[in-house]
Design a protein around this motif. Structure first.
Motif, PDB file in Angstrom:
ATOM      1  N   ARG A 198       0.830  -1.206   0.000  1.00 11.07           N
ATOM      2  CA  ARG A 198       0.000   0.000   0.000  1.00 11.07           C
ATOM      3  C   ARG A 198       0.866   1.260   0.000  1.00 11.07           C
ATOM      4  O   ARG A 198       0.572   2.226  -0.710  1.00 11.07           O
ATOM      5  CB  ARG A 198      -0.924  -0.007   1.220  1.00 11.07           C
ATOM      6  CG  ARG A 198      -1.819   1.213   1.328  1.00 11.07           C
ATOM      7  CD  ARG A 198      -2.604   1.187   2.626  1.00 11.07           C
ATOM      8  NE  ARG A 198      -1.735   1.129   3.791  1.00 11.07           N
ATOM      9  CZ  ARG A 198      -1.092   2.182   4.292  1.00 11.07           C
ATOM     10  NH1 ARG A 198      -1.192   3.363   3.715  1.00 11.07           N
ATOM     11  NH2 ARG A 198      -0.341   2.051   5.368  1.00 11.07           N
ATOM     12  N   ARG A 199       1.947   1.248   0.778  1.00 14.67           N
ATOM     13  CA  ARG A 199       2.838   2.417   0.811  1.00 14.67           C
ATOM     14  C   ARG A 199       3.545   2.606  -0.528  1.00 14.67           C
ATOM     15  O   ARG A 199       3.761   3.740  -0.970  1.00 14.67           O
ATOM     16  CB  ARG A 199       3.849   2.272   1.948  1.00 14.67           C
ATOM     17  CG  ARG A 199       3.259   2.541   3.331  1.00 14.67           C
ATOM     18  CD  ARG A 199       4.358   2.666   4.363  1.00 14.67           C
ATOM     19  NE  ARG A 199       5.079   1.413   4.540  1.00 14.67           N
ATOM     20  CZ  ARG A 199       4.738   0.470   5.417  1.00 14.67           C
ATOM     21  NH1 ARG A 199       3.677   0.640   6.192  1.00 14.67           N
ATOM     22  NH2 ARG A 199       5.447  -0.634   5.528  1.00 14.67           N
ATOM     23  N   GLY A 244     -12.005  -3.369   0.417  1.00 13.76           N
ATOM     24  CA  GLY A 244     -10.742  -3.066  -0.254  1.00 13.76           C
ATOM     25  C   GLY A 244     -10.824  -3.275  -1.748  1.00 13.76           C
ATOM     26  O   GLY A 244     -10.272  -2.490  -2.530  1.00 13.76           O
ATOM     27  N   ARG A 245     -11.523  -4.331  -2.158  1.00 16.81           N
ATOM     28  CA  ARG A 245     -11.652  -4.590  -3.593  1.00 16.81           C
ATOM     29  C   ARG A 245     -12.427  -3.471  -4.277  1.00 16.81           C
ATOM     30  O   ARG A 245     -12.100  -3.068  -5.396  1.00 16.81           O
ATOM     31  CB  ARG A 245     -12.356  -5.927  -3.822  1.00 16.81           C
ATOM     32  CG  ARG A 245     -12.406  -6.340  -5.291  1.00 16.81           C
ATOM     33  CD  ARG A 245     -13.136  -7.647  -5.469  1.00 16.81           C
ATOM     34  NE  ARG A 245     -14.519  -7.552  -5.036  1.00 16.81           N
ATOM     35  CZ  ARG A 245     -15.399  -8.555  -5.112  1.00 16.81           C
ATOM     36  NH1 ARG A 245     -15.013  -9.730  -5.571  1.00 16.81           N
ATOM     37  NH2 ARG A 245     -16.636  -8.395  -4.708  1.00 16.81           N
ATOM     38  N   ARG A 246     -13.441  -2.949  -3.600  1.00 15.51           N
ATOM     39  CA  ARG A 246     -14.235  -1.861  -4.183  1.00 15.51           C
ATOM     40  C   ARG A 246     -13.365  -0.623  -4.402  1.00 15.51           C
ATOM     41  O   ARG A 246     -13.471   0.059  -5.427  1.00 15.51           O
ATOM     42  CB  ARG A 246     -15.400  -1.526  -3.238  1.00 15.51           C
ATOM     43  CG  ARG A 246     -16.344  -0.477  -3.787  1.00 15.51           C
ATOM     44  CD  ARG A 246     -17.188  -1.038  -4.902  1.00 15.51           C
ATOM     45  NE  ARG A 246     -17.997   0.013  -5.518  1.00 15.51           N
ATOM     46  CZ  ARG A 246     -17.604   0.732  -6.561  1.00 15.51           C
ATOM     47  NH1 ARG A 246     -16.421   0.505  -7.114  1.00 15.51           N
ATOM     48  NH2 ARG A 246     -18.388   1.654  -7.064  1.00 15.51           N
ATOM     49  N   ILE A 247     -12.504  -0.330  -3.459  1.00 12.98           N
ATOM     50  CA  ILE A 247     -11.631   0.842  -3.573  1.00 12.98           C
ATOM     51  C   ILE A 247     -10.608   0.644  -4.685  1.00 12.98           C
ATOM     52  O   ILE A 247     -10.362   1.544  -5.497  1.00 12.98           O
ATOM     53  CB  ILE A 247     -10.923   1.112  -2.234  1.00 12.98           C
ATOM     54  CG1 ILE A 247     -11.955   1.449  -1.160  1.00 12.98           C
ATOM     55  CG2 ILE A 247      -9.916   2.250  -2.366  1.00 12.98           C
ATOM     56  CD1 ILE A 247     -11.382   1.512   0.231  1.00 12.98           C
ATOM     57  N   THR A 269      -5.930   5.895  -1.259  1.00 10.88           N
ATOM     58  CA  THR A 269      -4.836   5.288  -0.497  1.00 10.88           C
ATOM     59  C   THR A 269      -5.085   5.433   0.998  1.00 10.88           C
ATOM     60  O   THR A 269      -4.801   4.520   1.784  1.00 10.88           O
ATOM     61  CB  THR A 269      -3.500   5.952  -0.876  1.00 10.88           C
ATOM     62  OG1 THR A 269      -3.316   5.877  -2.289  1.00 10.88           O
ATOM     63  CG2 THR A 269      -2.336   5.256  -0.192  1.00 10.88           C
ATOM     64  N   TYR A 270      -5.620   6.576   1.378  1.00  4.29           N
ATOM     65  CA  TYR A 270      -5.937   6.799   2.795  1.00  4.29           C
ATOM     66  C   TYR A 270      -7.036   5.845   3.257  1.00  4.29           C
ATOM     67  O   TYR A 270      -6.981   5.310   4.372  1.00  4.29           O
ATOM     68  CB  TYR A 270      -6.360   8.250   2.994  1.00  4.29           C
ATOM     69  CG  TYR A 270      -6.567   8.631   4.439  1.00  4.29           C
ATOM     70  CD1 TYR A 270      -5.584   8.388   5.387  1.00  4.29           C
ATOM     71  CD2 TYR A 270      -7.746   9.234   4.854  1.00  4.29           C
ATOM     72  CE1 TYR A 270      -5.766   8.741   6.719  1.00  4.29           C
ATOM     73  CE2 TYR A 270      -7.938   9.589   6.184  1.00  4.29           C
ATOM     74  CZ  TYR A 270      -6.946   9.340   7.105  1.00  4.29           C
ATOM     75  OH  TYR A 270      -7.127   9.680   8.418  1.00  4.29           O
TER      76      TYR A 270
END
Length: 207
Positions: free
Chosen positions: A97-98, A139-142, A120-121
């Motif tokens: 993610r970072r 998470g998948r939706r984002i 990302t936030y």
């Protein structure tokens, strides 16, 4: 006695003088072109380099977000829950993610960069309840929306609108952060009051 007006004639510029003036003007233009040409070329090159770096970062971010999306989908299909796989505490997930966030920061398009930074936030905290959905579905939706944004940018098309559910999640995060900030300010105010009272007590004479 009236005098007839005297008509004055300008001496026509000779071809030689015209040639000299033209050569001088041409020389000045040539010198300016010589001076400005490297600057303009350098400026155009910097602009092209920034564009190339931005596209490279967008491609890298797109590759990362596709991997995240696949991982979220796999975990969702396996019906894993946060208790089975504590993704929120998974260092590998946060490292990816970072890295995604680092690539996003290199994108030169301000609207796209801001929108991806918000996503990302959202991905930084998968522990909150999201309409009773699992953190993997959330998470998948984002990541799906992040992938859509990056694909659109790489194609050169206009960015799509933010889906309503993600708008609500962003509003929730903003509300939560504002609430935490208010609570923290209240805690600081109480501490300052207690410290001021303690200093006042220490300054009192013992009798």
């Amino acid at each position: 006695m009236l005098h007839e007006p005297v008509t004055r004639y300008r001496r026509p510029v000779s071809d030689a003088w015209a040639g000299i003036i033209g050569a001088a003007v041409g020389g000045v233009i040539g010198v300016l072109g010589t001076i400005l040409s490297p600057y303009m070329s350098s400026r155009a090159k910097r602009r092209d380099d920034r564009r190339s770096e931005s596209l490279a970062a967008a491609r890298s971010a797109h590759s990362i977000v596709l991997k995240l999306e696949d991982d979220f989908e796999r975990r969702t299909l396996l019906r894993q829950t946060e208790d089975d796989q504590p993704l929120q505490n998974d260092p590998d997930y946060h490292a990816v993610r970072r890295e995604f966030g680092a690539q996003v920061s290199l994108i030169s398009d301000p609207p796209l960069r801001r929108r991806l930074a918000k996503l990302t936030y959202l991905l930084s905290d998968l522990s909150l309840e999201r309409d009773k959905m699992s953190p993997f579905t959330y998470g998948r939706r984002i990541t799906e929306h992040a992938s859509d944004l990056l694909s659109t940018y790489l194609r050169g098309d206009s960015l799509p609108a933010t889906p309503d559910d993600i708008v609500l999640w962003l509003q929730h995060i903003q509300w939560r952060d504002e609430m935490y900030e208010e609570q923290w300010q209240e805690i600081l105010a109480i501490r300052e009051e207690e410290e001021a009272r303690a200093r006042a007590d220490q300054s009192k004479p013992p009798f």
